[in-house]
Design an enzyme around this catalytic site. Sequence first.
Site, short mmCIF file in Angstrom:
data_model
loop_
_atom_site.label_atom_id
_atom_site.label_comp_id
_atom_site.label_asym_id
_atom_site.label_seq_id
_atom_site.Cartn_x
_atom_site.Cartn_y
_atom_site.Cartn_z
N LYS A 1 -3.72 3.17 -2.81
CA LYS A 1 -4.85 4.04 -3.13
C LYS A 1 -4.81 5.22 -2.17
O LYS A 1 -4.75 5.05 -0.95
CB LYS A 1 -6.19 3.31 -2.98
N ASP B 1 0.81 -1.21 0.00
CA ASP B 1 0.00 0.00 0.00
C ASP B 1 0.85 1.27 0.00
O ASP B 1 2.06 1.24 0.24
CB ASP B 1 -0.90 0.02 1.24
N MET C 1 -8.95 8.98 8.76
CA MET C 1 -9.39 9.42 7.43
C MET C 1 -10.46 10.50 7.54
O MET C 1 -11.46 10.50 6.82
CB MET C 1 -9.91 8.22 6.62
#
Length: 255
Positions: A60, A39, A173
């Site tokens: 991502k 990642d 997030m």
Amino acid sequence: MPSLNKGTVTLVGAGPGDPDLLTIKGLKAIQKAHVILYDALINPVLLEHNPHADKIFVGKRRGFVKKSQAEINALIVLYASRGLDVIRLKGGDPLVFGRACEELEAAKEAGIPTAVVAGIASYSGIAAQHQIPLTKRAEHESFWVVTGHIRSGKMSDDIALAAQSTATVIVLMGMRFLPDIVNTFKQYKQGNHPVAVIQNGTTKAERSLVADLDTIIEQVDQHHIENPAILIFGLAANDPISHYKNLVQREAITL
């Protein structure tokens, strides 16, 4: 050499960023892998533990997608079906907001053996580095870990539920919705309710600040704090024992 039978798929938690926070079990899994799908948030130093493995970036980030989740699932199955041991190296802990279920389901549907190696989650690793007591007897005796946004792209409704509690609230997030999150907390807390923001926690690029609900948005803008970052709401954020590293601002008061 890989066998002629199906290989394996192991999801490994890389920890919050500091390469020394990788577990021993995670290290052993990386060292024996044939293929590592990694990642964006993992420390690239971890890839050096296995110079012979094929390494494929599948990260991502908001505004940038190297591989779709469907493509990642397909790669996992493709390589494992060739008899290779595949490591899916994911930031933090793979089972915390990591879409691990989709990857495990894809492998299981293909009849491929799977395993998960726990990692130190970002919130616990970062809290430990700064000596932030997520729980404290007779003061804040539980904590919530909430995502800032859900699959639809909207702010999570769980933010409002968490804001009503006396718990320490960690939002992952959440920077995209910081104004909305702060306004939600203001419906249930006073303006001097402490908030900490830590960007790139446990890494050399780490930056942190401590403010309150009334000043956090201004401070984040002033000091250009951006993703990846975690938010910590509550008394824990400004506890007397906390010791923030790479602190750019501390304005919060103890309630």
